[in-house]
Design an enzyme around this catalytic site. Sequence first.
Site, short mmCIF file in Angstrom:
data_model
loop_
_atom_site.label_atom_id
_atom_site.label_comp_id
_atom_site.label_asym_id
_atom_site.label_seq_id
_atom_site.Cartn_x
_atom_site.Cartn_y
_atom_site.Cartn_z
N HIS A 67 -45.99 -38.82 -32.45
CA HIS A 67 -44.69 -38.36 -32.96
C HIS A 67 -44.53 -36.85 -32.84
O HIS A 67 -43.41 -36.36 -32.69
CB HIS A 67 -44.52 -38.76 -34.43
N ASN A 126 -40.69 -51.59 -36.52
CA ASN A 126 -41.17 -51.05 -35.26
C ASN A 126 -42.24 -51.95 -34.64
O ASN A 126 -43.33 -51.51 -34.26
CB ASN A 126 -41.72 -49.64 -35.46
#
Length: 489
Positions: free
Chosen positions: A347, A311
């Site tokens: 998230h 990521n």
Amino acid sequence: MINPVEVLASASGASAPAIRLILSVLLAYPIGLLYRQLKQGSTQRNLYIAFTGLSIVAFNYGTDIYHSLLAVAVTFVCNAVLGTNKLLVPVCFTYHMGYLLIGYYYTTSDTYDIKWTMPHCVLVLRLIGLAFDLSDSRKKERDGKPDAKCIPAPSLLELVAFTYFPATVLVGPQFSFLRYQRFIAGAYEPYTQGAPAYATKKFLQGVFYLVVNQVGTQYVSDAYLMSAEYEQESLFMKHIYLGCWGRITLYKYISIWLLAEGAAVIYGLTYIDAKPGDREYCSDELSGCSNIKVGVFENTSKYGHYVESFNVQTNTWVANNVYKRLRFLNNRMLSHLGALFFLAIWHGFHSGYYITFLLEFMVIRMEKEVEPIFTKNEKLQQLLQQQPLLRALVFVGLKYYTIVWAGWCLVPFVFLSFHKWWHIYTVARFSGFILFIGGNIFLAPFLRAVLPKSSSSSSQAAPAKPTSSSSAQDDSAASGTKPAAKKDI
């Protein structure tokens, strides 16, 4: 009338939203090829990108597209009204993160769902990053130090196209408005003639990892870790299964990032030099939007390599816009924790996110303390050079450590809810907590006591002092990927 999405979902066993997501990422390839044929100016290019990107989001989320449209509208108004005001970043940050968290509150379920909040979390980072870049640009201009990295406020059309870029609107990667501005102006075109070939490579890599993930989940699935059969395995085999499961699960993310990167390459967006003036341009450097460093990932020998390779663009974003901007705390550890907390809340609210990033903090901190003890011990390094068998044993041990314990750390991130990840950790006897908590407290002193002393006194003292490499790793851990930011999955 036959719905092809439903047919594919039924045939593959995947959900309809997942099928639409994959189809949309693949659709970005022909859209990108058509874009390469456009010879008109920036207005026509922006119109094409905006229309196709909006169409992709509408295909996936229907009327829920209004959430992202509202975000774009608020951003445009903020840029127009607060463009030269210090309130631009606080207002944009508060609005976008607040809206995302409210969305999580109303849509979150007990499992990971593909809903409008998924592309919206990508959008949130993109638009907050734009606010930071605009604020930094105006500050340089006020200080009389403008440079080539300063950007103007985008027009509404530019903002829509930047936000809904077809190849990245659903799953990323992140990229700056500076990169988009230079791309749309044609600055990268002379250096992206090899883009189709490079995109093909990324596409094939993505397909490979997707196939491995689909095949692997038939043998080690999420359901198996929750099953009675898993409970009956020996403790050693439980950890082996955790490692295999974790690796296969990570391949799911890797595959979609590679496919999305390949689509972005087709457009010519990914030329690596997005910071004019830093150095001379070189031809065919097309990895500027890479979200996964496959070579580093597959050759990990420490958890820090996952942070460096996984990521990447999100981690870089967090490093630049969270970790580094927390320097006023004057404490690397607090900045690191702040960056990881941002990633967790970005998230969502599930406890699993917070446990995963807490574990990342613990592992990175342990490695930062322990690694210099090994690398700076002259006698140990000489012994490794002289003994091939010992090197082989170290290699196997590090592979076991990186694969098995990465899977262990990934459990809360995937299973999300407390009762699920707690059950698996109970079955695995909480071994990771014992390793990482104990490692942070006792491992470094223990190694200093038992390892042979180096001949030079300087090498003995070195582990007690932070080094530039450990500082770089700290910066990286704080963001999550490259030496710089926290990673989030």
